[in-house]
Scaffold this motif. Structure first.
Motif, PDB file in Angstrom:
ATOM      1  N   PHE A  70       0.870  -1.174   0.000  1.00  0.00           N
ATOM      2  CA  PHE A  70       0.000   0.000   0.000  1.00  0.00           C
ATOM      3  C   PHE A  70       0.908   1.225   0.000  1.00  0.00           C
ATOM      4  CE2 PHE A  70      -3.095  -3.107   1.428  1.00  0.00           C
ATOM      5  CZ  PHE A  70      -4.259  -2.669   0.812  1.00  0.00           C
ATOM      6  N   LEU A  71       0.929   1.919  -1.132  1.00  0.00           N
ATOM      7  CA  LEU A  71       1.821   3.061  -1.311  1.00  0.00           C
ATOM      8  C   LEU A  71       1.015   4.338  -1.497  1.00  0.00           C
ATOM      9  CD1 LEU A  71       4.456   1.381  -3.672  1.00  0.00           C
ATOM     10  CD2 LEU A  71       4.441   1.502  -1.173  1.00  0.00           C
ATOM     11  N   GLN A  72       1.685   5.390  -1.906  1.00  0.00           N
ATOM     12  CA  GLN A  72       1.038   6.684  -2.116  1.00  0.00           C
ATOM     13  C   GLN A  72       1.358   7.192  -3.525  1.00  0.00           C
ATOM     14  OE1 GLN A  72       1.522   9.316   1.526  1.00  0.00           O
ATOM     15  NE2 GLN A  72       2.710   7.560   2.199  1.00  0.00           N
ATOM     16  N   GLY A  73       0.706   8.262  -3.907  1.00  0.00           N
ATOM     17  CA  GLY A  73       0.990   8.867  -5.203  1.00  0.00           C
ATOM     18  C   GLY A  73       0.040   8.470  -6.308  1.00  0.00           C
ATOM     19  N   GLY A  74      -0.878   7.555  -6.026  1.00  0.00           N
ATOM     20  CA  GLY A  74      -1.850   7.161  -7.029  1.00  0.00           C
ATOM     21  C   GLY A  74      -1.233   6.414  -8.190  1.00  0.00           C
ATOM     22  N   ALA A  75      -2.084   6.043  -9.151  1.00  0.00           N
ATOM     23  CA  ALA A  75      -1.581   5.403 -10.358  1.00  0.00           C
ATOM     24  C   ALA A  75      -0.620   6.323 -11.096  1.00  0.00           C
ATOM     25  CB  ALA A  75      -2.742   5.000 -11.258  1.00  0.00           C
ATOM     26  N   CYS A 167      -0.038  -4.209 -15.486  1.00  0.00           N
ATOM     27  CA  CYS A 167      -1.410  -3.746 -15.682  1.00  0.00           C
ATOM     28  C   CYS A 167      -1.787  -2.667 -14.677  1.00  0.00           C
ATOM     29  CB  CYS A 167      -2.386  -4.920 -15.540  1.00  0.00           C
ATOM     30  SG  CYS A 167      -4.109  -4.460 -15.847  1.00  0.00           S
ATOM     31  N   ASP A 168      -2.289  -1.549 -15.207  1.00  0.00           N
ATOM     32  CA  ASP A 168      -2.954  -0.536 -14.395  1.00  0.00           C
ATOM     33  C   ASP A 168      -4.406  -0.978 -14.266  1.00  0.00           C
ATOM     34  OD1 ASP A 168      -4.282   1.635 -13.327  1.00  0.00           O
ATOM     35  OD2 ASP A 168      -3.661   3.051 -14.876  1.00  0.00           O
ATOM     36  N   MET A 169      -4.780  -1.429 -13.081  1.00  0.00           N
ATOM     37  CA  MET A 169      -6.116  -1.980 -12.840  1.00  0.00           C
ATOM     38  C   MET A 169      -6.918  -1.090 -11.896  1.00  0.00           C
ATOM     39  SD  MET A 169      -6.800  -6.058 -12.063  1.00  0.00           S
ATOM     40  CE  MET A 169      -5.663  -6.618 -13.338  1.00  0.00           C
ATOM     41  N   SER A 170      -6.664   0.212 -11.978  1.00  0.00           N
ATOM     42  CA  SER A 170      -7.230   1.142 -10.996  1.00  0.00           C
ATOM     43  C   SER A 170      -8.741   1.094 -10.898  1.00  0.00           C
ATOM     44  CB  SER A 170      -6.781   2.573 -11.312  1.00  0.00           C
ATOM     45  OG  SER A 170      -5.403   2.736 -11.088  1.00  0.00           O
ATOM     46  N   SER A 171      -9.424   0.969 -12.026  1.00  0.00           N
ATOM     47  CA  SER A 171     -10.875   1.134 -11.957  1.00  0.00           C
ATOM     48  C   SER A 171     -11.672  -0.149 -12.085  1.00  0.00           C
ATOM     49  CB  SER A 171     -11.344   2.143 -13.020  1.00  0.00           C
ATOM     50  OG  SER A 171     -10.887   1.787 -14.304  1.00  0.00           O
ATOM     51  N   ASP A 172     -11.000  -1.306 -12.108  1.00  0.00           N
ATOM     52  CA  ASP A 172     -11.812  -2.528 -12.089  1.00  0.00           C
ATOM     53  C   ASP A 172     -11.233  -3.653 -11.227  1.00  0.00           C
ATOM     54  OD1 ASP A 172      -9.713  -3.165 -13.794  1.00  0.00           O
ATOM     55  OD2 ASP A 172     -10.972  -4.109 -15.329  1.00  0.00           O
ATOM     56  N   ALA A 188      -3.119  -0.172  -8.666  1.00  0.00           N
ATOM     57  CA  ALA A 188      -4.482   0.357  -8.691  1.00  0.00           C
ATOM     58  C   ALA A 188      -4.654   1.433  -7.638  1.00  0.00           C
ATOM     59  CB  ALA A 188      -5.498  -0.764  -8.447  1.00  0.00           C
ATOM     60  N   GLY A 189      -5.052   2.614  -8.049  1.00  0.00           N
ATOM     61  CA  GLY A 189      -5.454   3.640  -7.100  1.00  0.00           C
ATOM     62  C   GLY A 189      -6.683   3.163  -6.343  1.00  0.00           C
ATOM     63  N   THR A 199      -4.226   6.163  -1.176  1.00  0.00           N
ATOM     64  CA  THR A 199      -3.326   5.015  -1.195  1.00  0.00           C
ATOM     65  C   THR A 199      -3.449   4.297  -2.524  1.00  0.00           C
ATOM     66  OG1 THR A 199      -2.508   3.105   0.056  1.00  0.00           O
ATOM     67  CG2 THR A 199      -4.902   3.298  -0.194  1.00  0.00           C
ATOM     68  N   THR A 200      -2.397   3.580  -2.863  1.00  0.00           N
ATOM     69  CA  THR A 200      -2.335   2.832  -4.112  1.00  0.00           C
ATOM     70  C   THR A 200      -1.941   1.403  -3.810  1.00  0.00           C
ATOM     71  OG1 THR A 200      -1.463   4.839  -5.140  1.00  0.00           O
ATOM     72  CG2 THR A 200      -1.383   2.818  -6.441  1.00  0.00           C
ATOM     73  N   LEU A 201      -2.710   0.471  -4.309  1.00  0.00           N
ATOM     74  CA  LEU A 201      -2.393  -0.942  -4.150  1.00  0.00           C
ATOM     75  C   LEU A 201      -1.401  -1.365  -5.234  1.00  0.00           C
ATOM     76  CD1 LEU A 201      -2.944  -3.760  -2.891  1.00  0.00           C
ATOM     77  CD2 LEU A 201      -4.818  -3.982  -4.541  1.00  0.00           C
ATOM     78  N   VAL A 202      -0.356  -2.047  -4.831  1.00  0.00           N
ATOM     79  CA  VAL A 202       0.615  -2.606  -5.769  1.00  0.00           C
ATOM     80  C   VAL A 202       0.780  -4.089  -5.470  1.00  0.00           C
ATOM     81  CG1 VAL A 202       3.021  -2.592  -6.554  1.00  0.00           C
ATOM     82  CG2 VAL A 202       1.860  -0.428  -6.052  1.00  0.00           C
ATOM     83  N   ILE A 203       0.649  -4.899  -6.507  1.00  0.00           N
ATOM     84  CA  ILE A 203       0.881  -6.335  -6.414  1.00  0.00           C
ATOM     85  C   ILE A 203       2.054  -6.651  -7.326  1.00  0.00           C
ATOM     86  CG2 ILE A 203      -0.096  -8.627  -6.837  1.00  0.00           C
ATOM     87  CD1 ILE A 203      -2.899  -7.221  -6.535  1.00  0.00           C
ATOM     88  N   VAL A 204       3.104  -7.216  -6.775  1.00  0.00           N
ATOM     89  CA  VAL A 204       4.320  -7.422  -7.561  1.00  0.00           C
ATOM     90  C   VAL A 204       4.868  -8.837  -7.362  1.00  0.00           C
ATOM     91  CG1 VAL A 204       5.784  -6.430  -5.739  1.00  0.00           C
ATOM     92  CG2 VAL A 204       6.613  -6.491  -8.101  1.00  0.00           C
ATOM     93  N   LYS A 205       5.309  -9.425  -8.444  1.00  0.00           N
ATOM     94  CA  LYS A 205       5.967 -10.713  -8.394  1.00  0.00           C
ATOM     95  C   LYS A 205       7.391 -10.500  -7.909  1.00  0.00           C
ATOM     96  CE  LYS A 205       6.251 -14.888 -11.237  1.00  0.00           C
ATOM     97  NZ  LYS A 205       5.992 -15.426 -12.609  1.00  0.00           N
TER      98      LYS A 205
END
Length: 355
Positions: A70-75, A167-172, A188-189, A199-205
């Motif tokens: 959970f980061l900041q700065g949006g997409a 993938c930018d998955m902000s809106s779905d 995703a924002g 906050t911005t969700l980031v999922i990373v391998k």
């Protein structure tokens, strides 16, 4: 009068989540302290952060080897951050240009290396998702935006590449069941389908990090944030907490599988009226229509004043289309009840009777 909020973002949230969040701002967990004044290092907030990340993994069925931040700065910051972490020195990336946000993403990536726009729907004001494009083999990653909020288009099938897929998955995100093993990085924002802005969700391998060969500023380095459990700097306490509440609400509802069924029903109801009613026409190509953002126009713009009066009187808010498209946009995210969709459909049918 009840308001029916079709805003594209910040989004509608479940009423029970809003009440819980409001209570926590006054008195969090019976501490007689506000959520927004306790230390982010306290065990109480660390538990919030851990719960939020755990819920993401559970709801999206993430396998081992993927981390949640959970980061900041949006997409908008992720446009640059993803390129910094994944584009190699003297590297190259491929982008699919399907709207304003993908355009902004590729603009940031161009600061760091060569960017190949392999397909675009710009020539028709982004009203469809490009198909039958060729993906280069000499790229560090391929980037695309899964749902285009402004134009109301959505990928139904995802690109397949031997390179990294971003993938930018902000809106779905959280709106439909997906196999996340096909992605290497998703961001995703929160403010579309998960929580308030901030906050911005980031999922990373995990295995893809540390291979760019470039020096990365600390705040842009995913690995530093992973090492600090999303607390490299003071996290956005309130947005993370509300996101946790929203994710718990979704879990209690039956998870992503259950909400996908509801989202399909909501979208079907509204699109059916758009296609039936001769006073309206859909903006996006039918095969690419979004389940989250329904865009449509009047067949006769001169009648707009009448329709605007009707939907305003019905307590409908936030359906004016983006300035680049015009017309109307009904954003029907997870928390939007089908009853509100029916109110909009009723307004459209009333409009048909009055014209």
């Amino acid at each position: 009068m009840k308001k029916h909020n079709f805003s594209a973002g910040p989004c509608i949230l479940p009423q029970e989540v809003l009440k819980q969040a409001a209570d926590a701002v006054v008195n969090f967990n019976g501490l007689n302290l506000s959520l927004i004044e306790i230390s982010h290092r306290s065990k109480e907030f660390i538990e919030v952060m851990e719960n939020a990340r755990s819920l993401v993994k559970e709801l999206l069925n993430l396998p081992e080897g993927y981390s949640v931040l959970f980061l900041q700065g949006g997409a908008s910051l992720e446009f640059l951050m993803s390129a910094y972490n994944l584009m190699k020195v003297d590297g190259k990336a491929a982008y699919l240009d399907t709207g304003a946000w993908s355009t902004k993403a590729l603009k940031e990536a161009k600061l760091l290396g060569d960017v190949d726009v392999i397909a675009s729907s710009k020539e028709t004001t982004y009203n469809y998702i490009p198909k039958n494009y060729s993906i280069p083999t000499d790229i560090d990653y391929l980037h695309f935006t899964s749902n285009n909020t402004i134009y109301g288009t959505q990928f139904k099938e995802f690109p397949k590449t031997d390179s990294l897929l971003v993938c930018d998955m902000s809106s779905d995100i959280f709106s439909r069941e997906l196999d996340f093993t096909q992605f290497d990085l998703v961001y995703a924002g929160a403010q579309k389908n998960m929580g308030p802005a901030g906050t911005t969700l980031v999922i990373v391998k995990d295995e893809i990090l540390g291979k760019s060969g470039r020096d990365i500023p600390s705040m842009l380095d995913y690995q530093k944030h992973l090492n600090a459990d999303s607390m490299f700097n003071t996290p956005p306490v309130f947005p993370v907490y509300v996101s946790m509440l929203t994710l718990q609400w979704l879990k209690d509802l039956g998870g992503v599988k259950a909400i996908e069924k509801l989202n399909e029903e909501k979208a079907a109801l509204l699109y059916a009226e758009i296609d039936r009613n001769p006073l309206f026409k859909g903006f996006a190509a039918k095969e690419d229509r979004s389940l989250m953002n329904v865009t449509f126009n009047l067949t006769d713009e001169a009648t707009g004043e009448v329709f605007d009066k009707i939907w305003n009187a019905a307590g409908i808010s936030g359906i004016k289309g983006h300035r680049s498209v015009g017309g109307y946009r009904a954003s029907i995210y997870n928390a939007m009840p089908i009853e509100s969709i029916q109110v909009l459909v009723d307004a459209m049918q009333q409009f048909e009777k009055e014209i």
